[in-house]
Enzyme design. Sequence first.
Site, PDB file in Angstrom:
ATOM      1  N   LYS A 125       4.491  -4.497   8.135  1.00 17.48           N
ATOM      2  CA  LYS A 125       3.251  -4.830   7.423  1.00 17.48           C
ATOM      3  C   LYS A 125       3.244  -4.052   6.115  1.00 17.48           C
ATOM      4  CE  LYS A 125      -0.685  -7.166   8.122  1.00 17.48           C
ATOM      5  NZ  LYS A 125      -0.921  -8.369   8.941  1.00 17.48           N
TER       6      LYS A 125
HETATM    7  P1  NAD Z   1      -9.132 -13.616   3.981  1.00 20.80           P
HETATM    8  O1  NAD Z   1      -9.033 -12.622   2.898  1.00 20.80           O
HETATM    9  O2  NAD Z   1      -8.751 -15.014   3.716  1.00 20.80           O
HETATM   10  O3  NAD Z   1     -10.625 -13.619   4.582  1.00 20.80           O
HETATM   11  C1  NAD Z   1     -11.251 -12.464   5.030  1.00 20.80           C
HETATM   12  C2  NAD Z   1     -12.689 -12.814   5.352  1.00 20.80           C
HETATM   13  O4  NAD Z   1     -13.328 -11.676   5.938  1.00 20.80           O
HETATM   14  C3  NAD Z   1     -13.525 -13.187   4.121  1.00 20.80           C
HETATM   15  O5  NAD Z   1     -14.424 -14.234   4.461  1.00 20.80           O
HETATM   16  C4  NAD Z   1     -14.320 -11.911   3.846  1.00 20.80           C
HETATM   17  O6  NAD Z   1     -15.542 -12.157   3.186  1.00 20.80           O
HETATM   18  C5  NAD Z   1     -14.550 -11.421   5.259  1.00 20.80           C
HETATM   19  N1  NAD Z   1     -14.877  -9.991   5.313  1.00 20.80           N
HETATM   20  C6  NAD Z   1     -14.264  -8.973   4.663  1.00 20.80           C
HETATM   21  N2  NAD Z   1     -14.887  -7.811   4.956  1.00 20.80           N
HETATM   22  C7  NAD Z   1     -15.874  -8.116   5.805  1.00 20.80           C
HETATM   23  C8  NAD Z   1     -16.863  -7.343   6.453  1.00 20.80           C
HETATM   24  N3  NAD Z   1     -16.935  -6.026   6.293  1.00 20.80           N
HETATM   25  N4  NAD Z   1     -17.754  -7.984   7.260  1.00 20.80           N
HETATM   26  C9  NAD Z   1     -17.701  -9.322   7.437  1.00 20.80           C
HETATM   27  N5  NAD Z   1     -16.766 -10.095   6.843  1.00 20.80           N
HETATM   28  C10 NAD Z   1     -15.876  -9.504   6.041  1.00 20.80           C
HETATM   29  O7  NAD Z   1      -8.256 -13.001   5.192  1.00 20.80           O
HETATM   30  P2  NAD Z   1      -7.566 -13.779   6.379  1.00 20.80           P
HETATM   31  O8  NAD Z   1      -6.171 -14.097   5.981  1.00 20.80           O
HETATM   32  O9  NAD Z   1      -8.488 -14.834   6.871  1.00 20.80           O
HETATM   33  O10 NAD Z   1      -7.451 -12.607   7.474  1.00 20.80           O
HETATM   34  C11 NAD Z   1      -8.544 -12.257   8.319  1.00 20.80           C
HETATM   35  C12 NAD Z   1      -8.019 -11.456   9.483  1.00 20.80           C
HETATM   36  O11 NAD Z   1      -7.032 -12.224  10.176  1.00 20.80           O
HETATM   37  C13 NAD Z   1      -7.324 -10.145   9.146  1.00 20.80           C
HETATM   38  O12 NAD Z   1      -7.544  -9.208  10.176  1.00 20.80           O
HETATM   39  C14 NAD Z   1      -5.866 -10.515   9.120  1.00 20.80           C
HETATM   40  O13 NAD Z   1      -5.009  -9.410   9.355  1.00 20.80           O
HETATM   41  C15 NAD Z   1      -5.828 -11.487  10.262  1.00 20.80           C
HETATM   42  N6  NAD Z   1      -4.694 -12.401  10.248  1.00 20.80           N
HETATM   43  C16 NAD Z   1      -4.465 -13.232   9.202  1.00 20.80           C
HETATM   44  C17 NAD Z   1      -3.392 -14.105   9.246  1.00 20.80           C
HETATM   45  C18 NAD Z   1      -3.132 -15.114   8.160  1.00 20.80           C
HETATM   46  O14 NAD Z   1      -2.219 -15.940   8.325  1.00 20.80           O
HETATM   47  N7  NAD Z   1      -3.886 -15.142   7.085  1.00 20.80           N
HETATM   48  C19 NAD Z   1      -2.521 -14.090  10.340  1.00 20.80           C
HETATM   49  C20 NAD Z   1      -2.784 -13.231  11.399  1.00 20.80           C
HETATM   50  C21 NAD Z   1      -3.887 -12.392  11.333  1.00 20.80           C
END
Ligand code: NAD
Length: 434
Positions: A125
């Site tokens: 990561k």
């Molecule tokens: P993103 O940046 O697209 O979206 C993040 C979302 O979380 C946004 O809507 C933001 O407003 C919200 N957010 C941020 N801080 C917040 C808070 N304090 N309270 C409430 N909402 C909050 O990110 P993503 O890619 O959707 O990733 C989200 C999670 O999923 C992360 O933990 C990431 O590690 C995990 N994840 C993502 C992927 C991927 O393919 N994108 C894969 C596996 C896991």
Amino acid sequence: MSSDSPIITASAHAVPSYLNADNLGPWGIYLQQVDRVTPYLGSLARWVETLKRPKRALVVDVPIEMDDGTIAHFEGYRVQHNTSRGPGKGGVRFHQDVTLSEVMALSAWMSVKNAAVNVPYGGAKGGIRVDPRKLSRAELERVTRRYTSEINIIIGPNKDIPAPDVNTNEQVMAWMMDTYSMNEGSTSTGVVTGKPISLGGSLGRREATGRGVFVVGAEAARNLGMEIKGARIVVQGFGNVGSVAAKLFHEAGAKVIAVQDHKTALFDPAGLDVPALIEHVTHNGTIEGFRAETINAEQFWQTECEILIPAALEGQITAANAPHIKARMVIEGANGPTTPEADDILRERNILVAPDVIANAGGVTVSYFEWVQDFSSFFWTEEEINQRLVRIMQEAFRAIWQVSQENKVTLRTAAFIIACTRILQAREMRGLYP
Ligand code: NAD
């Protein structure tokens, strides 16, 4: 730029909320999870220390010239937790609260996740401690390119393959791929996944994590004898993962009744208009301003529902809010959203938790497809990709469910039993060098 431009440093940020006295921080949480699985590892337990130490952690300075001529320094990380089963694989996060502890934990969860769905990768990561919303597009590009150059020595299609995570996207991956390729002297599409389709990206990758959340949610619901149609869904985080999961549940006839992002939380007992909300977020970058009742964080976590999907950041479901959650199951779209104490509380309250290492593994599964397609320069249809994704996710979830039933442990411990066994078997077979 004049030679006497002041040197500025990324400002110190408040301690992240999950690092308070009754909360261990992400790496501590991961270590507790490993301790919980150790009794189930049999003779492989003698290798368990391997899982408690990242193989390699690189901390880099990322200096860039800002648009106003000043010089800013940001701290960047790339951690390769384990490469026993294959090259490192895991996303890159741009966020003002990124710490080494967090990146270490996220890299370890990638090792576990990749082994849980049995894709041939280790875990890695990366991240930069920066608020990308405060950067111009040109500054964002410079940060991305300098960071990529700094970690260039340890990444590569056969070494470690980054992907998008919080606040990074296809464009960031395109810049990373280009920077790596320029440094290497030839175009290397396989160095990152989550790229634009035009640069060797895979159909279905953008939606893959949310789709996996949906598949796992549907499987878990089936096992509990629960209908998806009409089920009430609550989603924290409406980015890549949360919005796609919400859309698929909505399309399957569920009602998405509450959503929270970094700005606000919305509630509609009749079900939010998810496609319209996605449209709103596309234009405004937040759910704020959408026509629905707003609720506070306390109300959000207490919303009565069938399925709660944390899809924002880690450390969100804690000993403080877990006793008040009114869901039948939690499907972890985010990485590490539930602390071990909260896990225990949810278990006692008979709330099923589908853990991150399986629930959000759809993204890395399609990343694996993308990497395979890049190597063979032969691209599959979206239908083929989604079918293979669903099959891998269902098979992995069913195996975890069975181990959980057999050993009377949570799905998280069951996923760790399967994954840690695979990692440590590989470690044992390879032996130690020299
Ligand atoms: P993103 O940046 O697209 O979206 C993040 C979302 O979380 C946004 O809507 C933001 O407003 C919200 N957010 C941020 N801080 C917040 C808070 N304090 N309270 C409430 N909402 C909050 O990110 P993503 O890619 O959707 O990733 C989200 C999670 O999923 C992360 O933990 C990431 O590690 C995990 N994840 C993502 C992927 C991927 O393919 N994108 C894969 C596996 C896991």
